[in-house]
Write an enzyme that holds these catalytic residues in place. Structure first.
Site: not given
Length: 567
Positions: A83, A164, A168, A172
């Site tokens: 998914h 926020g 990266f 994160i």
């Protein structure tokens, strides 16, 4: 009063590790007032969809705790599944169920998104109704590139998170990002057809779904599919906004169905979808024989449907909610394929059944209520009895209105009496609520006596609490007086215009309403005597006296009307 409820359906990027899933659901369940409705893990998708419901503040807190726990336990650097996903908590929608609007849920979603970003350091995209830009209403836009694309998007104007946002980094990399939004309740419903043809079912689905069907040359099914100047399919829109639908055949039942998701029940209520599918089927020589609701449904969907079908029959809408729901069940054939139990299908009823509620007076039998009153316990007392007499007054007025709405020869007046009956029903419900609220007011005073009084600070706190509890114990019977007084308007209308054969019932209602007002007035005065704030006490008593005088006049007026009918 309608309880404020919202549903939350977070999707977590873990569908295989039962311990992690349980830790997340335990975090949700740790918030008081939350009802966990469903936990649906998928191994192939490596994703779990959780559904829970409660009052807004409780749901928002439970949602935050679930995001925090998921961030602690799920490492997105190791995640693989079928998914689309971009974070440990991938999506988190808030859904209005009752007593709250989609716009209010959107504002809650924005506040929740900011809190997640501020306290947990997780970038948050706002989507659906809480989106800050039209394009981000679409979840796919927020999730573009999924987890693997975050490094390219975050920290860049127009691409980064709404809350926020930053380049990266390792944090994160572990948690990913989350989409927090608000959307309307999705109603999944199947319409049963008296055919086995999937092609016919699909044709009906294409007639009604918002997307519609692709246009064809000459308007014929066998014609060449048409496209616009950009080569995209040229679509003929369907009849129902906010719906998706297909046709299929169900081996279990041996019938074809139109399977529909109603994504905007404000634009397309359930009963409108039912009627539209029925008409589309009729035009194709097919009949809808019943309806199947998949999963849960908000109470309002069935209540609105029941009211719609009652009005179509020119029947009074001022009847108990359970009868309105029953009308919806029968009108749409919700029990055709299998029994339909509202207690198991309606969210609000599920919550009521699952709550460990303290004993409510209004849930007792008539005998049980009388015996509880007669017991040595000081509650229920005169205040609760006054509220109940007011409820009976409203009930009698409602009864006369309903009998009048259904009286032979008065068919053209059904709506007039239905409106009166609805007013009576609302007043009855308010007064029934006050039955238990009056006892709660007494219990608050009793609770103060248990407070410590060992030093000056404790004595001061105790005195302040007693003043507040006593004031509340005055305000509740004053509300009972005001609400019971409102029943006179209903009783006068039915006494003047209603079925003359029921005039005495209206008269008894007036007597009960006056007793409710006077009885509650006694409670206002006796409790006001205990207030330290004498100005507030005098004001409460004056308000009570004013209602008593008006009630006496209203009672006399109604009794004159009634006596003229029964001479």
């Amino acid at each position: 009063m309608e309880k404020r409820l919202i549903e939350c359906v977070p999707n977590f990027s873990e569908g295989r590790d039962k311990e992690i899933i349980k830790s997340i659901t335990d975090a949700i369940g740790s918030v008081e007032g939350i009802k966990l409705l469903d936990v649906d893990p998928g191994e192939a998708t490596n994703r779990t969809v959780v559904t829970f419901v409660g009052e807004p503040d409780a749901v928002v807190e439970a949602a935050f705790r679930s995001v925090k726990k998921a961030a602690e336990l799920i490492d997105m650097r190791k995640h693989h599944g079928a998914h689309p996903r971009m974070g440990a908590t991938d999506v988190l929608p808030l859904v209005p169920v009752s007593g709250i609007t989609l716009e209010e849920c959107a504002e809650l979603a924005r506040k929740l998104g900011k809190r997640i970003a501020d306290e947990l350091g997780i970038p948050v995209f706002s989507y659906e109704a809480s989106a800050f830009t039209p394009s981000r209403k679409n979840l796919a836009v927020c999730r573009k590139g999924e987890y693997e694309g975050l490094a390219e998007r975050l920290g860049k104007p127009g691409e980064g998170a709404d809350f926020g946002d930053r380049p990266f980094d390792e944090d994160i990399a572990r948690t990913g990002a989350t989409a927090v939004g608000a959307r309307d309740f999705l109603i999944a419903v199947n319409f049963n057809l008296n055919t086995t043809s999937t092609r016919r079912a699909n044709a009906i689905a294409f007639d009604v779904r918002e997307k519609g069907r692709q246009a064809r040359e000459g308007g014929k099914l066998t014609g060449k599919p048409l496209t616009d100047e950009n080569g995209k399919p040229l679509m003929i829109p369907g009849l129902l906004k906010g719906t998706k639908a297909i046709g299929w055949y169900i081996d279990e039942y041996g019938i074809a169905q139109v399977s529909m998701n109603i994504t905007d029940s404000a634009a397309t209520p359930l009963h409108v979808a039912f009627d539209t599918v029925c008409e589309a089927a009729r035009k194709r020589g097919i009949r809808v024989t019943g309806t199947e609701i998949v999963g849960l449904v908000p109470k309002r969907a069935l209540v609105d449907a029941g009211r719609f079908f009652l009005a179509r029959q020119q029947r009074s809408l001022g009847i108990p909610e359970r009868e309105i729901v029953r009308m919806a069940v029968k009108s749409m054939g919700l029990d055709e394929l299998k029994p339909f139990d509202p207690a198991e299908k309606v969210i609000e009823y599920m919550l009521e059944a699952g709550e460990e509620k303290s004993k409510r007076l209004v849930d007792l039998t008539c005998r049980g209520f009388a015996e509880e009153t007669a017991s040595e316990s000081p509650a229920p007392g005169g205040g609760s009895i006054s509220a109940y007499m007011g409820a009976l007054a409203a009930a009698l007025g409602t009864m006369v209105a309903n009998l009048s709405a259904h009286k032979a020869g008065w068919d053209d007046r059904w709506e007039e009496f239905s409106d009166i009956a609805e007013q009576g029903q609302q007043l009855m419900e308010q007064l029934l609520h006050l039955v238990d609220e009056d006892t709660e007011a007494f219990n608050r005073i009793m609770a103060v006596f248990g407070m410590p009084k060992g030093n000056d600070a404790e004595k001061a706190a105790r005195a302040e609490a007693m003043e507040a509890a006593t004031l509340y114990a005055c305000q509740v019977p004053l509300r009972t007086m005001a609400t019971a007084y409102e029943t006179f308007a209903v009783l006068k209308e039915v006494a003047e215009k209603g079925n003359p054969a029921s005039a005495s019932d209206a008269g008894v209602g007036a007597l009960a309403a006056r007793a409710a007002v006077r009885g509650a007035g006694l409670n206002v005065r006796i409790n006001a005597a205990g207030l330290t704030d004498r100005a507030a006490a005098d004001d409460l008593v004056k308000k009570a006296e004013k209602i008593e005088i008006a009630a006496e006049e209203a009672e006399n007026e109604i009794l004159k009307i009634v006596n003229n009918h029964i001479k």
